[in-house]
Write a protein that holds these residues in place. Structure first.
Motif, short mmCIF file in Angstrom:
data_model
loop_
_atom_site.label_atom_id
_atom_site.label_comp_id
_atom_site.label_asym_id
_atom_site.label_seq_id
_atom_site.Cartn_x
_atom_site.Cartn_y
_atom_site.Cartn_z
N VAL A 1 0.86 -1.18 0.00
CA VAL A 1 0.00 0.00 0.00
C VAL A 1 0.89 1.23 0.00
O VAL A 1 1.62 1.49 0.96
N VAL A 2 0.86 1.99 -1.11
CA VAL A 2 1.68 3.18 -1.25
C VAL A 2 0.76 4.40 -1.13
O VAL A 2 -0.15 4.57 -1.94
N PRO A 3 0.98 5.26 -0.13
CA PRO A 3 0.12 6.44 0.00
C PRO A 3 0.36 7.40 -1.16
O PRO A 3 1.45 7.47 -1.72
N PRO A 4 -0.68 8.15 -1.55
CA PRO A 4 -0.51 9.08 -2.68
C PRO A 4 0.41 10.24 -2.31
O PRO A 4 0.52 10.62 -1.14
N GLN A 5 1.08 10.78 -3.31
CA GLN A 5 1.95 11.94 -3.10
C GLN A 5 1.08 13.15 -2.74
O GLN A 5 -0.09 13.22 -3.12
N ASP A 6 1.66 14.10 -2.02
CA ASP A 6 0.92 15.31 -1.67
C ASP A 6 0.54 16.11 -2.91
O ASP A 6 -0.51 16.74 -2.96
N SER A 7 1.39 16.06 -3.92
CA SER A 7 1.13 16.83 -5.13
C SER A 7 0.13 16.13 -6.05
O SER A 7 -0.41 16.75 -6.96
N GLY B 1 6.60 -3.99 6.88
CA GLY B 1 7.87 -3.65 6.25
C GLY B 1 7.66 -2.80 5.01
O GLY B 1 6.54 -2.55 4.56
N ARG B 2 8.75 -2.32 4.45
CA ARG B 2 8.70 -1.46 3.27
C ARG B 2 8.59 -2.31 2.01
O ARG B 2 9.10 -3.42 1.94
N CYS B 3 7.93 -1.74 1.00
CA CYS B 3 7.77 -2.43 -0.27
C CYS B 3 7.61 -1.40 -1.37
O CYS B 3 7.50 -0.20 -1.10
N ARG B 4 7.61 -1.87 -2.62
CA ARG B 4 7.49 -0.98 -3.78
C ARG B 4 6.46 -1.56 -4.74
O ARG B 4 6.31 -2.76 -4.86
N CYS B 5 5.79 -0.68 -5.46
CA CYS B 5 4.91 -1.05 -6.57
C CYS B 5 5.53 -0.52 -7.85
O CYS B 5 6.01 0.61 -7.88
N SER B 6 5.51 -1.32 -8.89
CA SER B 6 6.09 -0.86 -10.15
C SER B 6 5.19 0.21 -10.77
O SER B 6 3.96 0.12 -10.72
N GLY B 7 5.82 1.26 -11.29
CA GLY B 7 5.08 2.33 -11.92
C GLY B 7 4.50 3.35 -10.96
O GLY B 7 3.74 4.23 -11.36
N GLY C 1 7.46 6.27 -4.87
CA GLY C 1 7.45 6.18 -3.41
C GLY C 1 7.45 4.76 -2.89
O GLY C 1 7.25 3.80 -3.62
N ASN C 2 7.69 4.64 -1.59
CA ASN C 2 7.66 3.35 -0.90
C ASN C 2 6.30 3.15 -0.25
O ASN C 2 5.60 4.10 0.06
N GLY C 3 6.01 1.90 0.02
CA GLY C 3 4.76 1.57 0.68
C GLY C 3 4.98 0.68 1.88
O GLY C 3 6.10 0.40 2.28
N THR C 4 3.88 0.22 2.45
CA THR C 4 3.90 -0.65 3.62
C THR C 4 3.27 -1.98 3.24
O THR C 4 2.21 -2.01 2.61
N LEU C 5 3.91 -3.08 3.62
CA LEU C 5 3.40 -4.41 3.32
C LEU C 5 2.28 -4.74 4.31
O LEU C 5 2.44 -4.58 5.51
N GLN C 6 1.14 -5.20 3.76
CA GLN C 6 0.00 -5.56 4.59
C GLN C 6 -0.61 -6.86 4.08
O GLN C 6 -0.39 -7.26 2.94
N LEU C 7 -1.38 -7.51 4.95
CA LEU C 7 -2.13 -8.69 4.53
C LEU C 7 -3.35 -8.23 3.76
O LEU C 7 -4.06 -7.33 4.19
N GLY C 8 -3.58 -8.83 2.62
CA GLY C 8 -4.73 -8.46 1.80
C GLY C 8 -5.84 -9.47 1.97
O GLY C 8 -5.63 -10.60 2.40
#
Length: 85
Positions: free
Chosen positions: A44-50, A68-74, A77-84
């Motif tokens: 889960v990557v939060p949206p940028q302020d802009s 923990g930290r994670c990334r989504c392609s495209g 920013g970094n996100g947080t790993l969560q159980l879906g």
């Protein structure tokens, strides 16, 4: 006579197939504990302020430490790993 022989051979093949399915070592008893769904992880990557987005970007991720930290392609920013779910 041909119809009788065709019907008889069809009946014999059907009964042999039914016997093969109902007996043998491949018979399995199914209970509720057999199926356990795999846990799914999402990043889960939060949206940028802009950015003019309300909702965060979410993508599938490899299993790891929740929180923990994670990334989504495209996505920037970094996100947080969560159980879906």
């Amino acid at each position: 006579m041909i119809r009788l022989m065709t019907g008889l051979s069809l009946l014999l093949m059907t009964s042999a197939a039914a016997m093969a399915q109902s007996t043998g070592p491949n018979t399995r008893v199914i209970n509720e504990n057999d199926y356990k769904p795999r846990q799914r992880y999402v990043c889960v990557v939060p949206p940028q302020d802009s950015a003019k987005q309300k909702y965060p970007n979410v993508c599938r991720a490899q299993e790891g430490r929740v929180g923990g930290r994670c990334r989504c392609s495209g996505v920037v920013g970094n996100g947080t790993l969560q159980l879906g779910g």
